[in-house]
Structure formats: C-alpha cells, structure tokens
Scaffold this motif. Structure first.
Motif, PDB file in Angstrom:
ATOM      1  N   ILE A 254      35.200  25.803  45.184  1.00 31.86           N
ATOM      2  CA  ILE A 254      35.201  26.697  45.924  1.00 31.86           C
ATOM      3  C   ILE A 254      33.707  27.533  44.395  1.00 31.86           C
ATOM      4  N   LEU A 255      34.045  27.364  43.503  1.00 33.98           N
ATOM      5  CA  LEU A 255      32.582  28.161  42.576  1.00 33.98           C
ATOM      6  C   LEU A 255      31.317  26.883  43.129  1.00 33.98           C
ATOM      7  N   GLY A 256      30.986  26.045  43.326  1.00 31.72           N
ATOM      8  CA  GLY A 256      30.445  25.036  43.787  1.00 31.72           C
ATOM      9  C   GLY A 256      29.878  25.461  44.837  1.00 31.72           C
ATOM     10  N   GLU A 257      30.480  25.936  45.984  1.00 26.45           N
ATOM     11  CA  GLU A 257      29.495  25.941  47.204  1.00 26.45           C
ATOM     12  C   GLU A 257      29.533  27.797  46.967  1.00 26.45           C
ATOM     13  N   LEU A 258      29.528  28.759  46.680  1.00 23.13           N
ATOM     14  CA  LEU A 258      28.949  29.586  46.251  1.00 23.13           C
ATOM     15  C   LEU A 258      27.889  30.075  46.589  1.00 23.13           C
ATOM     16  N   LYS A 259      27.216  30.470  47.601  1.00 23.16           N
ATOM     17  CA  LYS A 259      26.236  30.759  47.680  1.00 23.16           C
ATOM     18  C   LYS A 259      24.817  31.814  46.477  1.00 23.16           C
ATOM     19  N   ASN A 260      26.150  32.690  45.587  1.00 23.91           N
ATOM     20  CA  ASN A 260      25.194  33.110  44.772  1.00 23.91           C
ATOM     21  C   ASN A 260      26.362  32.948  43.893  1.00 23.91           C
ATOM     22  N   LYS A 261      25.591  31.722  42.565  1.00 21.54           N
ATOM     23  CA  LYS A 261      26.317  31.073  41.651  1.00 21.54           C
ATOM     24  C   LYS A 261      26.449  31.981  40.507  1.00 21.54           C
ATOM     25  N   PRO A 262      27.556  32.526  40.189  1.00 23.31           N
ATOM     26  CA  PRO A 262      27.768  32.806  38.851  1.00 23.31           C
ATOM     27  C   PRO A 262      26.824  32.014  37.904  1.00 23.31           C
ATOM     28  N   GLN A 263      26.152  33.263  36.294  1.00 24.54           N
ATOM     29  CA  GLN A 263      25.891  33.136  35.235  1.00 24.54           C
ATOM     30  C   GLN A 263      26.158  31.945  34.386  1.00 24.54           C
ATOM     31  N   LYS A 264      27.985  31.923  34.628  1.00 26.25           N
ATOM     32  CA  LYS A 264      28.415  31.641  33.459  1.00 26.25           C
ATOM     33  C   LYS A 264      29.831  31.643  34.250  1.00 26.25           C
ATOM     34  N   ILE A 265      30.117  30.616  33.412  1.00 30.56           N
ATOM     35  CA  ILE A 265      31.517  30.131  34.130  1.00 30.56           C
ATOM     36  C   ILE A 265      32.722  29.896  32.860  1.00 30.56           C
ATOM     37  N   VAL A 266      33.710  30.748  32.192  1.00 28.33           N
ATOM     38  CA  VAL A 266      34.408  30.424  30.912  1.00 28.33           C
ATOM     39  C   VAL A 266      35.663  30.279  32.216  1.00 28.33           C
ATOM     40  N   LEU A 267      36.147  28.659  31.370  1.00 26.83           N
ATOM     41  CA  LEU A 267      38.175  29.073  32.649  1.00 26.83           C
ATOM     42  C   LEU A 267      39.036  27.921  32.235  1.00 26.83           C
ATOM     43  N   LEU A 268      40.008  28.706  31.663  1.00 25.97           N
ATOM     44  CA  LEU A 268      40.806  27.849  30.039  1.00 25.97           C
ATOM     45  C   LEU A 268      42.115  27.150  31.337  1.00 25.97           C
ATOM     46  N   ILE A 269      41.642  26.014  31.062  1.00 25.20           N
ATOM     47  CA  ILE A 269      42.577  24.657  32.347  1.00 25.20           C
ATOM     48  C   ILE A 269      43.135  23.844  31.221  1.00 25.20           C
ATOM     49  N   GLN A 270      44.739  23.645  32.158  1.00 25.51           N
ATOM     50  CA  GLN A 270      44.563  22.543  31.138  1.00 25.51           C
ATOM     51  C   GLN A 270      44.706  20.726  31.295  1.00 25.51           C
ATOM     52  N   LYS A 271      44.708  20.226  30.531  1.00 31.34           N
ATOM     53  CA  LYS A 271      44.490  19.641  29.954  1.00 31.34           C
ATOM     54  C   LYS A 271      44.688  17.813  30.697  1.00 31.34           C
ATOM     55  N   GLU A 272      45.471  17.612  31.559  1.00 35.85           N
ATOM     56  CA  GLU A 272      45.570  16.877  32.604  1.00 35.85           C
ATOM     57  C   GLU A 272      44.408  17.434  32.969  1.00 35.85           C
ATOM     58  N   VAL A 273      44.052  18.073  34.011  1.00 36.63           N
ATOM     59  CA  VAL A 273      42.826  18.484  34.620  1.00 36.63           C
ATOM     60  C   VAL A 273      41.890  18.523  34.450  1.00 36.63           C
ATOM     61  N   ALA A 274      41.678  18.642  32.722  1.00 41.39           N
ATOM     62  CA  ALA A 274      40.384  18.493  31.672  1.00 41.39           C
ATOM     63  C   ALA A 274      39.761  16.849  32.096  1.00 41.39           C
ATOM     64  N   GLU A 275      40.994  16.353  31.685  1.00 43.32           N
ATOM     65  CA  GLU A 275      41.048  14.900  31.639  1.00 43.32           C
ATOM     66  C   GLU A 275      40.215  14.054  33.437  1.00 43.32           C
ATOM     67  N   ARG A 276      41.124  14.570  34.108  1.00 42.73           N
ATOM     68  CA  ARG A 276      40.263  14.491  35.183  1.00 42.73           C
ATOM     69  C   ARG A 276      39.163  14.230  35.792  1.00 42.73           C
ATOM     70  N   VAL A 277      38.669  16.279  35.120  1.00 39.97           N
ATOM     71  CA  VAL A 277      37.605  15.859  35.469  1.00 39.97           C
ATOM     72  C   VAL A 277      36.075  15.892  34.812  1.00 39.97           C
ATOM     73  N   THR A 278      36.690  14.823  33.384  1.00 42.22           N
ATOM     74  CA  THR A 278      35.488  14.729  32.835  1.00 42.22           C
ATOM     75  C   THR A 278      35.733  12.976  32.674  1.00 42.22           C
ATOM     76  N   ALA A 279      36.754  12.471  33.521  1.00 44.06           N
ATOM     77  CA  ALA A 279      36.496  11.898  34.023  1.00 44.06           C
ATOM     78  C   ALA A 279      35.542  10.208  34.214  1.00 44.06           C
ATOM     79  N   GLN A 280      34.997   9.214  34.167  1.00 40.38           N
ATOM     80  CA  GLN A 280      34.451   8.578  33.602  1.00 40.38           C
ATOM     81  C   GLN A 280      34.875   7.206  34.829  1.00 40.38           C
TER      82      GLN A 280
END
Length: 208
Positions: free
Chosen positions: A173-199
């Motif tokens: 949803i954040l990625g599809e916003l037409k008016n994007k935020p200047q900054k996004i600060v989210l605390l997410i769980q480690k497992e999700v973070a590892e999936r987001v940064t996966a290579q």
C-alpha cells in the motif's frame, strides 16, 4: 501425552496463552469455547485440535506485543527530525507510548494515529484529548490511503510497530501511494526484515 506436554511448554513460555482441556467429550468444541471465553480479555481466541503442535514462531505471526522499550521508542521518534514534516501518521498506537515520544519531539507536527481496536481507541482519545494527536478509527490497511489523501497537507511521515501478518500488505500500500511520504519508520519483525532484504536466489515478493 507428548503433544499435550509440548503445548503446555509452549503456553508456559508465553504468559498470554491459556490452555483448556476437555474432561470428557460432552460439549465438544463449542463447550470448550465457552470455557475459554471467561479467560479472554481481548478479541482473539484460537482453538486447536489436540494433535496440533505450534511451531516455534507461531505466536509472533498472530500476536503483536505492545512496544514499551524506551530505547526503541526513542530511536523511532528521533528518526524523524523535529518538526520536519507537517503530519505524522502512526499505525497502531496501542497504549500511546510511541505517540507520547512523537509529541515530545515534534510539537509543531500533527499526529494522526490509526487504530482498529475500539477499547484502545477510547483510551487514546482520553489520553491525548488536549494534544496535537488525533485518532482515526479503522483498519490501517483500509484507511491509510484515505487518510493520506484527505488528512495530510504538505510533507508527511509514516511510523509504527507493525504486526507480522500485515507487513507485506502494508508495504504494498505504501509503495502504491500517489502522494509518497517523506519518511517511513517501521519496526517490523526480524523474519519479515530478512525476507525484505533477501538476495537472489532467495528473493521473494517482499524483496522484489
């Protein structure tokens, strides 16, 4: 007996987990549900068959603890430079710990907190009635776009302590916003973070 022992060990590690057992087959699962209702103080009740053995990270997928760590709260609030944005959208304020830190460091910013729990929303309104923080009642996944379009003026930021099970949807949803935020600060769980940064070759939809 082995399954029961594992379930009891699982419950013992989490103070918010309660196990109820049927003495007989009378009432079966509906009867067990009635027994569990008296222990419930929230809105989630999960009933398992007796042969269910929870995985190690099962609870983290359905329950998001309230953020109370002062150090982490400060780090999130300080990630937004004081009064650098006109509006801060907070997802899931809970008891308002992060809201208080945001108000302290951004006295000139308007804070809009999205909360779907009616009881928490009532507490929030009373606690922050005379501040720059206001509450928008509803599911953030359903209301975020509307709040951005109708309630923000100029630059804004999005912050929050995000439950495991909505993180992927929220990032989309954040990625599809037409008016994007200047900054996004989210605390997410480690497992999700590892999936987001996966290579590659371990990449997935979140990492794409």
């Amino acid at each position: 007996q082995e399954v029961s022992k594992k379930l009891e060990e699982f419950a013992e590690n989490y103070g918010i987990v309660k196990i109820a057992k049927r003495i007989s087959n009378e009432g079966y699962k509906p009867g067990n549900l009635n027994n569990m209702l008296k222990h419930s103080k929230g809105t989630i009740i999960v009933i398992f068959d007796s042969d269910f053995v929870p995985s190690e990270n099962f609870l983290t997928r359905i329950v998001q603890p309230f953020l109370k760590d002062k150090k982490v709260l400060t780090q999130i609030a300080e990630a937004i430079k004081p009064n650098s944005v006109k509006t801060i959208i907070e997802i899931g304020p809970g008891h308002g710990e992060l809201t208080s830190e945001l108000l302290k460091r951004n006295p000139a910013s308007k804070i809009i907190s999205l909360e779907r729990d009616a009881k928490l929303a009532e507490v929030f309104r009373k606690k922050f009635s005379d501040t720059n923080a206001s509450l928008y009642f509803g599911n953030a996944l359903e209301t975020l776009t509307e709040v951005v379009d109708k309630k923000t003026e100029g630059e804004y930021a999005v912050v929050g302590n995000i439950p495991y099970y909505i993180t992927g949807f929220l990032l989309r949803i954040l990625g599809e916003l037409k008016n994007k935020p200047q900054k996004i600060v989210l605390l997410i769980q480690k497992e999700v973070a590892e999936r987001v940064t996966a290579q590659a070759p371990a990449m997935n939809r979140l990492a794409a």
